[in-house]
Each structure stands twice: as structure tokens, then as C-alpha cells.
Design an enzyme around this catalytic site. Structure first.
Site, PDB file in Angstrom:
ATOM      1  N   HIS A   1      -0.690   6.082   6.272  1.00 58.26           N
ATOM      2  CA  HIS A   1      -0.157   5.839   4.934  1.00 58.26           C
ATOM      3  C   HIS A   1       0.247   7.166   4.310  1.00 58.26           C
ATOM      4  O   HIS A   1      -0.246   8.231   4.707  1.00 58.26           O
ATOM      5  CB  HIS A   1      -1.196   5.146   4.046  1.00 58.26           C
TER       6      HIS A   1
ATOM      7  N   SER B   1       0.793  -1.221   0.000  1.00 62.32           N
ATOM      8  CA  SER B   1       0.000   0.000   0.000  1.00 62.32           C
ATOM      9  C   SER B   1       0.827   1.274   0.000  1.00 62.32           C
ATOM     10  O   SER B   1       0.350   2.323  -0.448  1.00 62.32           O
ATOM     11  CB  SER B   1      -0.937   0.009   1.212  1.00 62.32           C
TER      12      SER B   1
END
Length: 299
Positions: free
Chosen positions: A279, A51
Site C-alpha cells: 500500500h 485503502s
């Protein structure tokens, strides 16, 4: 007959050049007309990984990706390919582990190694953070522990000690090394680069950050050491398999999830701009592209 022979030879040359171009090989440049430059084939670039490479949580989503991969068209591979003029095949996928290189991650997501061939010229990736759920388990465990003590002390370190470090040494490191070796076997002519993970937490408590990233003040050093250990495992695996390690620890310092919008490269658990927390945001992905380009000499 001579005219026909010349035309036949010319057609054969065109077909041969076209075949080489499809395969990603370098064919002799056709003679350009006066005032024109012969076109150059783009280098074949395959982006692999998890990711952090897929930019999960950053909009817009890549229309060519499976929805479960939550891949963004603003991820660092897209930025890098556009900047360097590379022919990109992006197979990054959120939640990917090293096992997903050789096996299908989801029914409609084939093994990432399938994207590679002898004509691949460049491969980049981030991988390893999801193996053994190290990153996820540590974030959830330390967040829960921090909430339980209202941010005081180092409850996560007390509860888990060397657990996560042991997982990296015993499972993650050998898995990354094996994954890189499998990439080399499938793409023997490619330059392979693996990025480290950018800093998630600061070196010292930041005012107001606990509300966004509920890790106890005493556990910040513990989480930093864990991330350092993971990146060291990535670097070691790269060195032992002939891959290039892209160190992002220096450039990402001061851009952790506790920093304000416009400074931070990583989004916090709460009150962030991404729909996938912890993230990289779009700025972070752009900076990862900058760093990768600089290390690979593509800038």
C-alpha cells in the site's frame, strides 16, 4: 418602524446567507468593511474509495474513522483538501469494494454514497482493486508461486494465465462503471475524479527485492500487465460516465515497492514501514495528492 423593518430585513439576509453556506451553495457576498475581504465558502469535497485512498497502514490514524477502515489523516484527500482549501468529508475505508458505495461495509460504516448530495462540488476515489479480490488474490498467488520456485521463472503466469484479467473484464469493469454512475446520480453537480493505481512492481528485477516482495522475476511483467489492465478498466469506466481519470502510471514509475525508503511510494510485503503491506506510504499519498491537484487544476 423603518428601523425595525431594516433590522428585520438585515436579519433575514444573514439567516438566508447562513442557510446557503450550510448547504454548500454560493450566496452573494456580504459587503465588506473598508480594508476587509468578504469570506468565501469552501468547496464541498467528498473522498470515497478503498485503502489506497484511505492510506491504510500510514500513521496517524484518522480519529473520525471506524477502526476497521484503518484510515489515515495523512491520506491524499487530507493533503489535497488542506492544500486547496476544500471542506473535506472523508468516507474512504480500507478493503472497500464497489458494493460498499451503496451498502454498509461494516455495521458502523454506512454506505459511502450517503456522504454525497447535490451540494457536493468534488469527489475523488480509488476503487475496483478489491472487487473479486483481484489485487489481493494476485499478490498472494504470485507471492506463493514465487516462493515455491525460489524466484525463478514465471510460475504465477503459468498457474493462473488470464484468470485475473477475465475477472477484471467480466466483473470489475462493469462494477466500477455502475459505481461511478451512482456517484453522478447522488452528486449531479460535482466534478468526479477516479485515480488509477500506482505501480507496485518494477519493470525488471531489482537486486534484493525478492526478500521483500517474493514475486518471481519472470512474473514481474505478468503482474505489471495485470495492473495495466485494471487501470485501463478504471480509465474506460471514467470516460463512459463523464468522470476525470487521474493517470498516475507515469509519475509513479520508479517508485514501486522494490525501491529504497525515500524513493518508493508503495511498501513491500516484508521489511516495510507500513503495518499494511503493498500500500502507499505517506510519501506516496502526498504524491497522489500532487498528481490529483495537477490534473484537476487545484495546484
Amino acid at each position: 418602524m423603518r428601523i425595525l423593518a431594516r433590522r428585520t430585513r438585515g436579519l433575514a439576509a444573514v439567516l438566508a446567507a447562513g442557510t446557503l453556506a450550510v448547504l454548500g451553495l454560493n450566496a452573494p457576498a456580504a459587503q465588506a468593511s473598508p480594508g476587509q475581504q468578504a469570506p468565501q465558502a469552501q468547496q464541498s469535497y467528498v473522498a470515497m474509495g478503498d485503502s489506497y485512498s484511505a492510506a491504510s497502514g500510514v500513521l496517524p490514524l484518522d480519529p473520525d474513522a471506524a477502526l476497521l477502515c484503518v484510515r489515515s489523516s495523512a491520506n491524499y484527500p487530507h493533503v489535497l483538501a488542506a492544500r486547496a482549501g476544500l471542506a473535506l468529508k472523508d468516507v474512504t475505508c480500507g478493503a472497500a469494494e464497489t458494493k460498499d458505495f451503496a451498502g454498509a461495509q461494516y455495521p458502523d460504516v454506512p454506505p459511502q454514497l450517503d456522504a454525497l448530495s447535490s451540494s457536493t462540488g468534488l469527489v475523488t476515489m480509488t476503487i475496483g482493486g478489491n472487487d473479486n479480490n483481484t489485487f489481493i488474490d494476485a499478490a498472494l498467488a504470485c507471492g506463493s508461486a514465487g516462493l515455491a520456485t525460489f524466484g525463478i521463472g514465471h510460475p504465477c503466469q503459468t498457474l493462473y494465465g488470464s484468470t485475473f484479467d477475465d475477472q477484471i473484464d467480466n466483473g470489475t469493469y462493469p462494477a466500477i462503471k455502475a459505481a461511478l454512475a451512482s456517484v453522478r446520480a447522488k452528486a449531479p453537480n460535482a466534478r468526479v475524479a477516479i485515480l488509477g493505481y500506482p505501480w507496485v512492481v518494477p519493470t525488471a528485477p531489482v537486486a534484493g527485492c525478492f526478500a521483500k516482495l517474493p514475486i518471481a522475476s519472470g512474473d514481474l511483467a505478468y503482474v505489471r500487465d495485470l495492473q495495466t489492465h485494471l487501470n485501463s478498466a478504471v480509465k474506460r469506466a471514467a470516460a463512459e460516465t463523464g468522470a476525470t481519470y487521474v493517470d498516475v502510471s507515469g509519475v509513479s514509475e520508479g517508485h514501486d515497492a522494490c525501491q529504497p525508503i525515500g524513493t518508493r511510494w508503495i511498501e513491500p510485503v516484508l521489511f516495510g514501514t507500513n503495518f499494511v503491506p503493498i500500500h502507499p506510504n505517506a510519501l506516496g499519498e502526498s504524491k497522489l495528492a500532487d498528481r490529483t491537484a495537477a490534473v484537476l487544476g487545484l495546484s
